[in-house]
Scaffold this motif. Structure first.
Motif, PDB file in Angstrom:
ATOM      1  N   UNK A 129      -3.718  24.551  28.177  1.00 49.22           N
ATOM      2  CA  UNK A 129      -4.406  23.335  27.518  1.00 49.22           C
ATOM      3  C   UNK A 129      -5.783  23.466  28.037  1.00 49.22           C
ATOM      4  N   UNK A 130      -6.742  23.156  26.904  1.00 50.42           N
ATOM      5  CA  UNK A 130      -8.068  23.077  27.188  1.00 50.42           C
ATOM      6  C   UNK A 130      -8.814  22.123  26.565  1.00 50.42           C
ATOM      7  N   UNK A 131     -10.197  21.670  26.825  1.00 47.88           N
ATOM      8  CA  UNK A 131     -10.908  20.764  26.125  1.00 47.88           C
ATOM      9  C   UNK A 131     -12.126  21.342  25.129  1.00 47.88           C
ATOM     10  N   UNK A 132     -12.025  22.420  24.927  1.00 48.21           N
ATOM     11  CA  UNK A 132     -13.124  23.072  24.185  1.00 48.21           C
ATOM     12  C   UNK A 132     -13.384  22.182  22.996  1.00 48.21           C
ATOM     13  N   UNK A 133     -12.718  21.842  22.123  1.00 46.09           N
ATOM     14  CA  UNK A 133     -13.145  21.078  20.992  1.00 46.09           C
ATOM     15  C   UNK A 133     -13.659  19.643  21.395  1.00 46.09           C
ATOM     16  N   UNK A 134     -13.323  19.057  22.313  1.00 38.59           N
ATOM     17  CA  UNK A 134     -13.965  17.774  22.976  1.00 38.59           C
ATOM     18  C   UNK A 134     -15.251  18.078  23.341  1.00 38.59           C
ATOM     19  N   UNK A 135     -15.417  19.261  24.172  1.00 43.21           N
ATOM     20  CA  UNK A 135     -16.748  19.560  24.562  1.00 43.21           C
ATOM     21  C   UNK A 135     -17.938  19.823  23.586  1.00 43.21           C
ATOM     22  N   UNK A 136     -17.460  20.665  22.558  1.00 48.84           N
ATOM     23  CA  UNK A 136     -18.135  21.070  21.466  1.00 48.84           C
ATOM     24  C   UNK A 136     -18.478  19.874  20.519  1.00 48.84           C
ATOM     25  N   UNK A 137     -17.541  19.074  20.434  1.00 52.15           N
ATOM     26  CA  UNK A 137     -17.855  17.916  19.251  1.00 52.15           C
ATOM     27  C   UNK A 137     -18.581  16.682  19.828  1.00 52.15           C
ATOM     28  N   UNK A 138     -18.883  16.616  21.123  1.00 46.10           N
ATOM     29  CA  UNK A 138     -19.587  15.664  21.714  1.00 46.10           C
ATOM     30  C   UNK A 138     -21.026  15.384  21.068  1.00 46.10           C
ATOM     31  N   UNK A 139     -21.775  16.482  21.159  1.00 45.31           N
ATOM     32  CA  UNK A 139     -23.193  16.637  20.651  1.00 45.31           C
ATOM     33  C   UNK A 139     -23.077  16.154  18.917  1.00 45.31           C
ATOM     34  N   UNK A 140     -22.243  16.928  18.203  1.00 44.69           N
ATOM     35  CA  UNK A 140     -22.182  16.393  16.826  1.00 44.69           C
ATOM     36  C   UNK A 140     -21.820  14.896  16.649  1.00 44.69           C
ATOM     37  N   UNK A 141     -20.701  14.385  17.448  1.00 44.62           N
ATOM     38  CA  UNK A 141     -20.628  13.197  17.363  1.00 44.62           C
ATOM     39  C   UNK A 141     -21.794  12.235  17.502  1.00 44.62           C
ATOM     40  N   UNK A 142     -22.419  12.477  18.567  1.00 45.19           N
ATOM     41  CA  UNK A 142     -23.541  11.724  18.947  1.00 45.19           C
ATOM     42  C   UNK A 142     -24.588  11.664  17.876  1.00 45.19           C
ATOM     43  N   UNK A 143     -24.807  12.820  17.355  1.00 47.15           N
ATOM     44  CA  UNK A 143     -25.846  12.989  16.308  1.00 47.15           C
ATOM     45  C   UNK A 143     -25.426  12.051  15.059  1.00 47.15           C
ATOM     46  N   UNK A 156     -35.433   1.938  14.337  1.00 46.97           N
ATOM     47  CA  UNK A 156     -34.724   1.729  15.640  1.00 46.97           C
ATOM     48  C   UNK A 156     -34.979   3.066  16.374  1.00 46.97           C
ATOM     49  N   UNK A 157     -35.095   2.478  17.672  1.00 44.41           N
ATOM     50  CA  UNK A 157     -35.232   3.677  18.746  1.00 44.41           C
ATOM     51  C   UNK A 157     -33.838   3.660  19.687  1.00 44.41           C
ATOM     52  N   UNK A 158     -33.105   4.821  19.836  1.00 42.71           N
ATOM     53  CA  UNK A 158     -32.007   4.596  20.424  1.00 42.71           C
ATOM     54  C   UNK A 158     -31.568   5.956  21.076  1.00 42.71           C
ATOM     55  N   UNK A 159     -30.661   5.778  22.028  1.00 44.86           N
ATOM     56  CA  UNK A 159     -30.142   6.848  22.786  1.00 44.86           C
ATOM     57  C   UNK A 159     -28.581   6.803  22.975  1.00 44.86           C
ATOM     58  N   UNK A 160     -27.839   7.680  22.820  1.00 43.30           N
ATOM     59  CA  UNK A 160     -26.524   7.720  22.609  1.00 43.30           C
ATOM     60  C   UNK A 160     -25.729   8.881  23.779  1.00 43.30           C
ATOM     61  N   UNK A 161     -24.470   8.354  24.384  1.00 47.63           N
ATOM     62  CA  UNK A 161     -24.056   8.792  24.913  1.00 47.63           C
ATOM     63  C   UNK A 161     -22.341   8.888  24.773  1.00 47.63           C
ATOM     64  N   UNK A 162     -21.445   9.879  24.836  1.00 46.86           N
ATOM     65  CA  UNK A 162     -20.204   9.844  24.229  1.00 46.86           C
ATOM     66  C   UNK A 162     -19.106  10.553  25.035  1.00 46.86           C
ATOM     67  N   UNK A 163     -18.037   9.887  25.206  1.00 49.26           N
ATOM     68  CA  UNK A 163     -16.963  10.506  25.956  1.00 49.26           C
ATOM     69  C   UNK A 163     -15.983  10.817  24.683  1.00 49.26           C
TER      70      UNK A 163
END
Length: 264
Positions: A129-143, A156-163
């Motif tokens: 079991x691994x979290x590779x897809x979750x890790x690499x998808x984080x940046x794409x999701x935030x973008x 707008x000026x914004x900053x995003x962080x995602x789990x």
């Protein structure tokens, strides 16, 4: 590249002895390795060298042989599955109720991300079991979140962080594929709280319009210029605790597509 600083602790003699004596029941396939000439990979030799351990397999203790073999097996699993390059970070064998696990670095753009893989043995085979897809998808999701808000609010000026908790196997927009929760910090350009709520409601409805396959959530924090200035991954949680925002409003979407809103 950070050294594999935490590798040595797995060789603590008492724990290692217990693990190896119970090799028939634990999750470590390398403990069953026959005593014969073993050729270590360059990666294994580098890990041993960084930790001041013998680079000849026959000179290693039983626990060291077990660990270095498992490390290579788990890294190879990740590389074969994802066709990416992984650099060893940390490893721990199975012990008690804890599963065997390993962390490794991957290169993503200009930054490094850490991927975790664990495995269990069911009596016949190892299950990973691994979290590779979750890790690499984080940046794409935030973008994608940033692009949405810049489209509806060009100034707008914004900053995003995602789990990102899970990524579905479906095709389509990254926002529809992820079970994710985002925090969006935005410099105040609103004239009323109703405007803020509308932006949040519109984004929730947008996610549903994409055919959302997973639960999702978002919390918007609208800040004054001085509170928004230089916000980053190291200080955002403190600013939330200190209530350094003008107004906050958010939502959760469950697996059935039902939306719950909440805020100040």
């Amino acid at each position: 590249m950070k050294k594999s600083r935490k590798f040595l602790y797995i060789f603590m003699s008492l724990i290692a002895a217990m693990l190896l004596c119970a090799c028939g029941n634990n999750n470590n396939d390398s403990s069953k390795t026959e005593e014969k000439d073993i050729v270590l990979t360059d990666r294994q030799i580098q890990i041993l060298r960084e930790n001041g351990l013998p680079e000849n397999f026959d000179e290693l203790s039983l626990s060291q042989k077990s660990a270095i073999s498992s490390i290579e097996t788990m890294l190879s699993y990740l590389e074969e599955k994802y066709q990416d390059t992984f650099t060893f970070d940390e490893y721990a064998p199975a012990f008690g109720i804890e599963n065997e696990w390993l962390t490794a670095y991957i290169k993503q753009g200009e930054s490094e991300k850490i991927v975790t893989v664990s495995r269990t043995y069911d009596g016949e085979k190892f299950n990973y079991k691994d979290n590779y897809l979750e890790v690499v998808s984080k940046e794409e999701y935030e973008k994608a979140v940033e692009e949405y808000f810049h489209k509806v609010l060009p100034d707008s000026e914004l900053w995003v962080t995602t789990l990102v908790n899970h990524v579905s196997d479906t095709e389509g927009n990254i926002l529809a594929k992820c079970n994710a929760s985002s925090l969006v910090f935005m410099k105040n350009i609103f004239s009323s709280e109703e405007e803020i709520k509308k932006i949040v409601v519109d984004f929730a409805n947008y996610l549903l319009s994409l055919g959302l396959a997973e639960p999702a959530g978002m919390q918007l924090y609208v800040q004054n210029e001085e509170d928004f200035f230089d916000i980053n991954q190291f200080n955002y949680s403190e600013r939330i605790r200190n209530e350094q925002y003008v107004y906050s409003y958010g939502f959760d979407i469950n697996g059935d597509g039902d939306i719950s809103y909440y805020g100040d």
